[in-house]
Scaffold this motif. Structure first.
Motif, short mmCIF file in Angstrom:
data_model
loop_
_atom_site.label_atom_id
_atom_site.label_comp_id
_atom_site.label_asym_id
_atom_site.label_seq_id
_atom_site.Cartn_x
_atom_site.Cartn_y
_atom_site.Cartn_z
N SER A 133 -4.89 -3.38 -6.84
CA SER A 133 -6.12 -2.52 -6.82
C SER A 133 -7.04 -2.55 -5.37
O SER A 133 -7.71 -1.78 -5.16
CB SER A 133 -7.24 -2.97 -7.98
OG SER A 133 -7.45 -4.33 -7.66
N HIS A 134 -6.79 -3.45 -4.66
CA HIS A 134 -7.40 -3.55 -3.42
C HIS A 134 -6.79 -2.86 -2.12
O HIS A 134 -7.36 -2.81 -1.03
CB HIS A 134 -7.38 -5.10 -2.98
CG HIS A 134 -6.27 -5.83 -2.81
ND1 HIS A 134 -5.46 -6.31 -4.02
CD2 HIS A 134 -5.67 -6.26 -1.68
CE1 HIS A 134 -4.29 -6.82 -3.29
NE2 HIS A 134 -4.50 -6.90 -2.15
N LEU A 135 -5.57 -2.29 -2.42
CA LEU A 135 -4.94 -1.58 -1.34
C LEU A 135 -5.62 -0.23 -0.91
O LEU A 135 -6.28 0.27 -1.85
CB LEU A 135 -3.44 -1.34 -1.76
CG LEU A 135 -2.68 -2.54 -2.38
CD1 LEU A 135 -1.22 -2.46 -2.47
CD2 LEU A 135 -2.42 -3.66 -0.95
N SER A 136 -5.14 0.10 0.42
CA SER A 136 -5.71 1.36 0.28
C SER A 136 -5.15 2.55 -0.38
O SER A 136 -3.84 2.23 -1.05
CB SER A 136 -5.07 1.49 2.06
OG SER A 136 -3.95 1.59 2.03
N ARG B 168 -1.77 2.49 -2.64
CA ARG B 168 -1.98 2.50 -4.10
C ARG B 168 -0.96 3.72 -4.63
O ARG B 168 -0.47 3.54 -5.72
CB ARG B 168 -3.17 2.65 -4.33
CG ARG B 168 -4.29 1.50 -4.14
CD ARG B 168 -5.48 1.60 -5.11
NE ARG B 168 -6.32 2.74 -4.92
CZ ARG B 168 -7.15 2.88 -3.99
NH1 ARG B 168 -7.44 2.05 -3.37
NH2 ARG B 168 -7.71 4.11 -4.23
#
Length: 333
Positions: free
Chosen positions: A274-277, A281
């Motif tokens: 969820s925290h990826l660019s 994602r």
């Protein structure tokens, strides 16, 4: 809102083939019309007398809220706690209290939910059978209380709920409306499942504007004693118990042994993805679509069965292998 589709006189086979497999909610009118519990459940005195026949001194945990809360079990204003407390005591005392406050104009809210019917009141489910769930390994649960509102939430299991006393309104939302429901904390909630922050009966559209879209997709039905409803897993639903005394028996069952792991799998994905660019994602979305959701067919059809391993067919050995594989990964720092 759209009325929920209604059926009558279903056989267990027709229920499985025409209802469960279709994965849409259905009201089954009169499914338990011959239940003694439904005949007794219209008033706390008669219902209590009938339930006491099966009581062997069991205890029950109830949610208890103050007068004036309107029966809506929810968070406190700061969301650190809830507007009710949990109290455990004899089931007989719970029934007596509900009888005593039945005619009060502003009673406290009392709600005992998901009681294991066979453990709490042995023999009750045998005396009030539900043929529709035969062969589904569905355990009966009992819900007892006065007027209440169980906020919009979902269950991970398929569910048949039978109104045995009082009147209930069920408002359902398809799973694809989850982004319009403004869901609260996944891991801090009333009874194990996350709930919508929107007050369905008085929505704040300034704060939750997309909820209008959810309402446009909602389906609704009111059930009387003896009526049942099928709620598929992951269909979000609010249940309003509208009478001063309400009884319900429900049956949950899992569609496979892997059902309990699905929420954990999603949380693991939140940790990892969820925290990826956004471009990254999207790259992982393609991986999930191919390997988990199989949007393009079986992802290992080009491999011999003996070499598919993680992508093999479900079996006890396959499940054990995957759990071992996952545990090795989870133990990494």
């Amino acid at each position: 809102m759209t009325p929920i589709r209604e059926l009558r006189d279903l056989s267990p086979a027709a229920f499985r083939d025409e209802v469960v497999e279709r994965y849409e909610p259905v009201v089954i009118r009169g499914a338990a019309a011959d239940w003694p519990l439904a005949a007794a459940g219209s008033a706390p005195g008669s219902a209590g007398a009938y339930l006491r026949r099966f009581d062997r001194g069991s205890t029950a945990e109830a949610f208890v809220g103050q007068s004036g809360m309107g029966g809506r079990y929810f968070y406190t204003a700061d969301m650190r706690g809830f507007n009710f407390e949990r109290r455990k005591g004899p089931l007989a005392a719970l029934l007596a209290t509900l009888e005593q406050i039945h005619d009060s104009d502003d009673p406290p809210s009392i709600y005992a939910g998901a009681l294991d019917a066979d453990a709490t009141l042995p023999g009750l489910s045998d005396a009030n059978p539900m043929p529709l769930v035969e062969g589904l390994d569905a355990s009966p649960r009992l819900w007892i209380g006065n007027a209440s509102i169980v906020s919009i939430h979902f269950d991970a299991s398929d569910n048949v709920a039978v109104v045995a006393g009082g009147r209930r309104r069920f408002t359902l939302f398809p799973p694809d409306q989850v982004h319009n429901l403004y869901v609260g904390p996944l891991d801090h909630n009333m009874a194990g499942q996350p709930a919508s922050m929107v007050e369905l009966n008085n929505p704040d559209f300034d704060r939750y504007p997309r909820f209008r879209e959810a309402l446009a997709a909602a389906r609704v039905a009111e059930l009387e004693p003896g009526d049942a409803i099928f709620i598929p897993a992951l269909w979000w639903h609010q249940v309003d118990a509208l009478s001063r005394f309400n009884l319900l028996m429900n049956y949950w069952w899992a569609d496979s042994p892997d059902m309990p792991a699905r929420m954990e799998a999603m949380v693991h994905a939140i940790l990892a993805v969820s925290h990826l660019s956004e471009p990254r994602r999207e790259a992982w979305r393609a991986m999930f679509d191919t390997f988990a959701f199989r949007r393009h067919g079986h992802p290992a059809e080009h491999l011999p069965p003996e070499h598919r391993r993680v992508l093999g067919e479900p079996s006890p050995g396959w499940r054990a292998y995957l759990k071992h594989y996952l545990l090795r990964g989870l133990q990494r720092p």
